[in-house]
Structure formats: structure tokens, C-alpha cells
Design an enzyme around this catalytic site. Structure first.
Site, short mmCIF file in Angstrom:
data_model
loop_
_atom_site.label_atom_id
_atom_site.label_comp_id
_atom_site.label_asym_id
_atom_site.label_seq_id
_atom_site.Cartn_x
_atom_site.Cartn_y
_atom_site.Cartn_z
N ARG A 92 45.65 -5.85 31.23
CA ARG A 92 46.41 -4.68 31.69
C ARG A 92 47.52 -4.51 30.76
O ARG A 92 48.60 -5.30 30.72
CB ARG A 92 46.52 -4.74 33.07
CG ARG A 92 45.53 -4.26 33.76
CD ARG A 92 45.53 -4.26 35.45
NE ARG A 92 47.01 -3.89 35.64
CZ ARG A 92 47.16 -3.74 37.20
NH1 ARG A 92 46.25 -4.18 37.99
NH2 ARG A 92 48.30 -3.27 37.58
N ARG B 148 58.23 -2.07 37.40
CA ARG B 148 57.57 -1.72 38.77
C ARG B 148 58.14 -2.25 39.84
O ARG B 148 58.25 -1.52 41.03
CB ARG B 148 56.29 -2.60 38.21
CG ARG B 148 55.17 -1.59 37.37
CD ARG B 148 54.42 -2.33 36.78
NE ARG B 148 53.04 -2.82 37.74
CZ ARG B 148 52.14 -3.79 37.65
NH1 ARG B 148 52.33 -4.45 36.39
NH2 ARG B 148 51.30 -4.11 38.56
N ARG C 48 48.63 -13.01 35.73
CA ARG C 48 47.28 -12.26 35.70
C ARG C 48 47.18 -11.75 34.05
O ARG C 48 46.04 -11.35 33.85
CB ARG C 48 47.49 -11.17 36.63
CG ARG C 48 46.21 -10.01 36.70
CD ARG C 48 46.49 -9.19 37.91
NE ARG C 48 47.51 -8.51 37.76
CZ ARG C 48 48.04 -7.43 38.47
NH1 ARG C 48 47.15 -7.20 39.70
NH2 ARG C 48 48.86 -6.40 38.14
N LYS D 61 47.53 -7.21 47.09
CA LYS D 61 46.71 -5.80 47.76
C LYS D 61 45.11 -5.75 47.17
O LYS D 61 44.29 -5.88 48.14
CB LYS D 61 47.35 -4.62 47.42
CG LYS D 61 48.75 -4.49 47.66
CD LYS D 61 49.37 -3.18 47.86
CE LYS D 61 49.50 -2.70 46.02
NZ LYS D 61 50.71 -3.49 45.36
N ARG E 108 52.10 5.45 48.15
CA ARG E 108 53.39 4.64 47.39
C ARG E 108 54.63 5.22 47.33
O ARG E 108 55.67 5.01 46.80
CB ARG E 108 52.82 4.57 45.99
CG ARG E 108 52.52 2.84 45.59
CD ARG E 108 52.33 2.97 43.99
NE ARG E 108 52.27 1.72 43.68
CZ ARG E 108 51.12 0.93 43.53
NH1 ARG E 108 49.99 1.15 44.02
NH2 ARG E 108 51.11 -0.11 42.93
P1 B4P Z 1 46.74 -8.31 43.03
O1 B4P Z 1 46.04 -8.55 44.27
O2 B4P Z 1 45.97 -7.91 41.50
O3 B4P Z 1 47.99 -7.25 43.09
P2 B4P Z 1 48.23 -5.75 43.41
O4 B4P Z 1 49.24 -6.00 44.67
O5 B4P Z 1 46.90 -5.05 43.77
O6 B4P Z 1 48.76 -5.33 42.11
P3 B4P Z 1 49.68 -3.81 41.45
O7 B4P Z 1 50.44 -3.20 42.60
O8 B4P Z 1 49.75 -4.31 40.32
O9 B4P Z 1 48.26 -3.08 41.10
P4 B4P Z 1 47.95 -1.40 41.54
O10 B4P Z 1 46.53 -1.37 40.78
O11 B4P Z 1 48.01 -0.89 42.76
O12 B4P Z 1 47.49 -9.58 42.69
C1 B4P Z 1 48.30 -9.96 41.76
C2 B4P Z 1 47.99 -11.54 41.22
O13 B4P Z 1 48.16 -12.36 42.19
C3 B4P Z 1 46.54 -11.54 40.71
O14 B4P Z 1 46.38 -12.38 39.69
C4 B4P Z 1 45.84 -12.63 42.15
O15 B4P Z 1 45.07 -13.54 41.74
C5 B4P Z 1 47.05 -13.29 42.40
N1 B4P Z 1 47.26 -13.38 43.81
C6 B4P Z 1 47.13 -12.59 44.86
N2 B4P Z 1 47.11 -13.38 46.06
C7 B4P Z 1 47.77 -14.67 45.84
C8 B4P Z 1 47.99 -15.80 46.52
N3 B4P Z 1 48.17 -15.66 47.99
N4 B4P Z 1 48.74 -16.92 45.84
C9 B4P Z 1 48.66 -17.01 44.67
N5 B4P Z 1 48.38 -16.00 43.80
C10 B4P Z 1 47.94 -14.75 44.40
O16 B4P Z 1 48.87 -0.35 40.65
C11 B4P Z 1 49.07 -0.34 39.11
C12 B4P Z 1 49.84 0.70 38.73
O17 B4P Z 1 49.03 1.98 38.89
C13 B4P Z 1 51.23 1.11 39.36
O18 B4P Z 1 52.25 0.38 38.67
C14 B4P Z 1 51.32 2.49 39.20
O19 B4P Z 1 51.90 3.10 37.90
C15 B4P Z 1 49.71 3.13 39.39
N6 B4P Z 1 49.61 3.69 40.67
C16 B4P Z 1 48.79 3.08 41.36
N7 B4P Z 1 48.87 3.80 42.61
C17 B4P Z 1 49.66 4.71 42.66
C18 B4P Z 1 50.24 5.82 43.62
N8 B4P Z 1 49.64 5.99 44.83
N9 B4P Z 1 51.16 6.36 42.93
C19 B4P Z 1 51.47 6.42 41.94
N10 B4P Z 1 51.18 5.51 41.01
C20 B4P Z 1 50.14 4.86 41.27
#
Ligand code: B4P
Length: 196
Positions: free
Chosen positions: A134, A145, A128, A14, A89
Site C-alpha cells: 500500500r 493519517r 504492515r 479495524k 470517518r
Molecule cells: P488493520 O486492521 O489493517 O488496520 P485498519 O484499522 O483497518 O487500517 P486503516 O485505517 O489503515 O485502513 P482503511 O482501509 O480504513 O491493522 C493494521 C496492522 O496491525 C495489520 O498489519 C494487522 O495485522 C496489525 N494488527 C491488528 N491488530 C493487531 C493486534 N491486536 N496486535 C498486533 N498487531 C495487530 O483506510 C485507508 C485510507 O482510505 C484512509 O487513510 C483514507 O485515505 C481512505 N478512506 C477510507 N475510508 C474513508 C472514509 N470513510 N472517508 C474518507 N477517506 C477514507
């Protein structure tokens, strides 16, 4: 105004895709994860509360996150459009979001769902963790998660499916190829919207 939600399990890409989408479509990036991490870094009362949940791999309480989004909408009334990354979420967040948006005469135009197999998610997040610094990027928390995602977040996709807003994209493969599929989908929706 054009509004996109990017949706998927932790590690589905994302955040990665959001950076490219906002640049191409000139949208305002709203990542609840980034907002929460910024509150934690500043050790605000909200950040201290959020940290106790995030460190365990749990979702932060709905009222905290809904309050943050409400402030974003309130202070950016002139925006041309938003990309919501990691929000909503839970179904309660989605319902509150719909109400907030209606008050602002706006709506979600499309929900992009990124589909990635579970083992690939774990692999990506552990990878990552080598550079992210983190606290929540470790094997035990990642599994927690993913459980939270299945239990509380996956039903949000059904909520938007009923509203006919979901487009599912394969989130595996090259980052640029995933982005090309997302762009194609957004272009179609934008075109349809402009024609009406
Ligand atoms: P990212 O792009 O970093 O992953 P994400 O889906 O954004 O991550 P996440 O769900 O952990 O984060 P969030 O901050 O929302 O990709 C992950 C890795 O994969 C990276 O290293 C990237 O380089 C790699 N990658 C990406 N695409 C790739 C591909 N095609 N091929 C290979 N590698 C690839 O959430 C963090 C925490 O915040 C949650 O657990 C929760 O506690 C809290 N939170 C956030 N929003 C909330 C909400 N609305 N309600 C309640 N809690 C919330």
C-alpha cells in the site's frame, strides 16, 4: 437487522477484527478503504480522484464516500445487517449516514471504538508496509493519517457518544483477545435488542 460500526485510528485493527466479526455474526462487510482500493485498482474516475488523497494520507472527500455507501445500501436492501469498517470517518459522513439509514428504516446498533496507543499504531502500519504494497503505508503518510484522524475522525466518536451507542474496547494485546472482548460486547447488545 443488526448494524455495527467499527471505529478507531489507522492501524487500530479495524480490518483485522472485521474479518472475524462478519464471519461470526453473518454480517455484510463494508470497508470504505477496500472499496476505494478496488476503485483505484480498476483506475475508475472515482479511483483516480481517491488516489490523489489517499497517497498523501488525507481523507477522500465526503461526497465521494457517502455516494459509495448510498449505493451499497440501495443495492443490498435484503441484508440481515452490515459491519461498517472505516466509515463514517467525519461528522458530515455520520450525519449523512444517519439520514440514509432512517430512509431505509434502519439504525446503527453499536459503535465499537478500538483504543490503541499512537506509537503502537505507527509500529503496526510500518510492519504492515513490508507486505501490504500500500502506497499509504509509509512513515510520513502514517503520521499525516494520524493527524487527519485526530482532527476529523475522532469527533465522530463524540457524535455517537451523544446517541449512547459507543462501546470502547482495548485494541492492544492478542488479536483473539481483542476479538473476544468485541464478541462479548456485541452479544450483550444483540440480546438486549432481541428482548425488546
Ligand atoms: P488493520 O486492521 O489493517 O488496520 P485498519 O484499522 O483497518 O487500517 P486503516 O485505517 O489503515 O485502513 P482503511 O482501509 O480504513 O491493522 C493494521 C496492522 O496491525 C495489520 O498489519 C494487522 O495485522 C496489525 N494488527 C491488528 N491488530 C493487531 C493486534 N491486536 N496486535 C498486533 N498487531 C495487530 O483506510 C485507508 C485510507 O482510505 C484512509 O487513510 C483514507 O485515505 C481512505 N478512506 C477510507 N475510508 C474513508 C472514509 N470513510 N472517508 C474518507 N477517506 C477514507
Amino acid at each position: 437487522m443488526f448494524n455495527v460500526v467499527i471505529f478507531g485510528p489507522p492501524g487500530s485493527g479495524k480490518g483485522t477484527q472485521s474479518k472475524m466479526i462478519v464471519e461470526k455474526y453473518d454480517l455484510q462487510h463494508v470497508s470504505t478503504g477496500d472499496l476505494l482500493r478496488s476503485e483505484i485498482a480498476r483506475q475508475t474516475p472515482l479511483g483516480k480522484t481517491a488516489q490523489t488523497f489517499m497517497d498523501k494520507g488525507h481523507l477522500v472527500p465526503d461526497e465521494v464516500v457517502i455516494g459509495m455507501i448510498s449505493t451499497v445500501l440501495e443495492t443490498n436492501k435484503e441484508s440481515k445487517g452490515f459491519l461498517f469498517d472505516g466509515f463514517p470517518r467525519t461528522v458530515a459522513q455520520a450525519e449523512a449516514f444517519e439520514k440514509l439509514f432512517k430512509l431505509n428504516n434502519a439504525e446503527v446498533d453499536v459503535v465499537i471504538v478500538l483504543n490503541v496507543e499512537q506509537e503502537e499504531l505507527v509500529k503496526r502500519i510500518l510492519n504492515r508496509s513490508l507486505t501490504s504494497g500500500r502506497e499509504d503505508d509509509n512513515e510520513e503518510t502514517v503520521r499525516e493519517r494520524l493527524v487527519e484522524y485526530q482532527k476529523k475522525t475522532a469527533p465522530v466518536a463524540d457524535f455517537y457518544r451523544h446517541l449512547n451507542k459507543v462501546k470502547t474496547i482495548k485494541g492492544e494485546g492478542e488479536i483473539q483477545d481483542v476479538f473476544a472482548s468485541i464478541s462479548q460486547t456485541i452479544d450483550i447488545i444483540k440480546k438486549a435488542k432481541n428482548e425488546h
